[in-house]
Design an enzyme around this catalytic site. Sequence first.
Site, PDB file in Angstrom:
ATOM      1  N   HIS A 198      -9.193  11.229 -19.481  1.00  0.00           N
ATOM      2  CA  HIS A 198     -10.125  10.155 -19.825  1.00  0.00           C
ATOM      3  C   HIS A 198      -9.826   9.535 -21.184  1.00  0.00           C
ATOM      4  O   HIS A 198      -9.895   8.324 -21.353  1.00  0.00           O
ATOM      5  CB  HIS A 198     -11.559  10.685 -19.842  1.00  0.00           C
ATOM      6  N   GLU A 440       5.092  -1.345   4.309  1.00  0.00           N
ATOM      7  CA  GLU A 440       5.717  -0.233   3.581  1.00  0.00           C
ATOM      8  C   GLU A 440       6.382   0.761   4.532  1.00  0.00           C
ATOM      9  O   GLU A 440       6.888   1.788   4.113  1.00  0.00           O
ATOM     10  CB  GLU A 440       4.703   0.462   2.668  1.00  0.00           C
ATOM     11  N   ASP A 464       6.643   2.970  -1.175  1.00  0.00           N
ATOM     12  CA  ASP A 464       6.826   3.687   0.085  1.00  0.00           C
ATOM     13  C   ASP A 464       7.936   3.083   0.931  1.00  0.00           C
ATOM     14  O   ASP A 464       8.653   3.803   1.625  1.00  0.00           O
ATOM     15  CB  ASP A 464       5.525   3.689   0.895  1.00  0.00           C
ATOM     16  N   CYS A 511       3.335  -5.218  -4.233  1.00  0.00           N
ATOM     17  CA  CYS A 511       2.469  -4.422  -5.113  1.00  0.00           C
ATOM     18  C   CYS A 511       3.107  -3.085  -5.480  1.00  0.00           C
ATOM     19  O   CYS A 511       2.451  -2.212  -6.027  1.00  0.00           O
ATOM     20  CB  CYS A 511       1.101  -4.222  -4.485  1.00  0.00           C
TER      21      CYS A 511
END
Length: 596
Positions: A198, A440, A464, A511
């Site tokens: 975080h 993909e 991928d 992407c």
Amino acid sequence: MAVQQQVNRFIRGIGASPGIIIGKAYLVERFKVRLPEKQIEPGQVEEEVKRFLNAIQESRNQLTEIKEKILDPQVRQHSFILDVHSMILDDEMLLQDTVDTIRKKKVNAEWALDLTLEKLDTAFKAIEDEYLRERRSDLHHVSARIFRNLLGKKHDDITQIKGKVIIVAHDLSPADTLQMTLKHVAGFITDIGGKVSHTAILSRSLGIPAVVGLEVATSLINGGDLLIIDGETGEVVINPMEEVSQSFLERKRRTKSIEREVLKYASLPAETRDGVRVRLQANIEMVDEISSAKMHGAEGIGLYRTEILYLNRKDLPTEEEHFQIYRRLAENIFPATATIRTLDVGGDKFLPDYSKNNEMNPALGLRAIRFSMKEADIFRTQLRGILRASAHGKLRILFPMISGIEEIRQAKAMLEEEKRSLLKGKIPFDQGIEVGAMIEIPSASITADLLAREVNFFSIGTNDLIQYALAVDRINEHVSYLYEPLHPAILRIIRGVVQSANQHGIPVAICGEMAAEPAYALVLLGLGLDEFSMNPVSIPKVKKVLRMARFEETRSLVVQLFQFATASEIECFVRNWMVKRFPEDFIQCDIEELEA
Ligand code: PEP
Ligand code: MG
């Protein structure tokens, strides 16, 4: 007790948020609390349970108070993390298990809570996903607060920090971070944590340099020590000598000027010299990354990965939770569009109750859309959440791991059913919401001409696509040398997908990580991609090369690339082309070196 003062001592951790900073150390909670372990009398049991529940209530009140006191709007947008902490305080398992242990084992509250935490910790450690494993820290931050309340210890009052300091902590809870007045914090360093802890995520999106995972920071550093931190390389120098400070300052000047130069491009249109306009968008996993996406010039969210919503919890997200999160996403990015990808678990990320099913090849197994089809209730809940949120902005739906027509038709049919049910219930949603397919899997790319009739857009997931087309496991370091984005096969596949999309008049996005590499981005431009989605930080540098290039020259570059037979030749040709076009930013490639 102060530790011996270190002089010019170098330590190295993980660079979590870039930037070089020199400042005085401010130590937060130097020593860990020692927990008393006591057996109690049967007559004291209920009193002990009450003491535990009071500490929980006190912790809740403190979190509410912290939240109310956050004035800085930039910080306020992260305050949902405090809600997560409040939710942990309400967790049945945490409360009931501890109370049961006090009653059954007749032990004090601290000991009982520690035993519960051990169990929860074991469950967390078994999680493979790095991001989720890190979420264990939320549990630790909350329990540290409960322990301090049980022991009547004061919490560090970091709201009172004066001047500008570098916060040094064993670990920083989001509650700690959010309480700080940003103008007093020059940087963060912590003993533990990784790139997706975080502290790392927050500091990146707040633009504050940070180094995590230093292991020994709190044991070597005294409050008031002079520190240099480099959030890029992960270097920290304690009480540096003058010449060391000077060399870091020089490095800082250099990187700042490069950053400034590149950031200038963030707000400019992504348009080539000969007027071809593309869309540069951001890949994000959390709504609070939107500020960073905007700051870096994203024109929308091209990929919102939704796995995180499911992974760090025992139960499944409800329709209402989906709705609230996607609604925040839609509202915060409006008037731009956000593309929400439906759940992509399996492969290397698994839901707690849906373990690997003993799959031999999980990447080829029950992953993404296949999982959604099998667990239709989980899928429908998500679809309804997305649909309802679509009434509050511009959303698109993206289905992952599509391998053929049946899958996309089935997914669309389920979406239509959910639309009908919302219509019946008079619940508003965007009736024209666009639907896309991730390309993909090789079979999807080969049948792109057929798939293009079924969807409104394509998004090529090269992470991928390369794995499946070249049969190279994307997470296996032994075959990483074969993972070649510019492989002749990959270029041919992308060319074919773009052709099919063009013939059917639908846009094609990319992407995968490949889009974030400036040299590859120009190849992708020449191949005819319309939208590029990437991590926010890479947007300005990609925009820079796009704006300096001409579409026509990238088209001729691509024509030349199709004459080469190997990925190394293509890679080298592209790099040398970039050297000619951008002599300051690229280094000459030597094919023999590359092939060696
Ligand atoms: C991809 O495969 O390129 C992609 C963007 O999706 P992920 O990395 O989440 O599999
Ligand atoms: Mg993928």
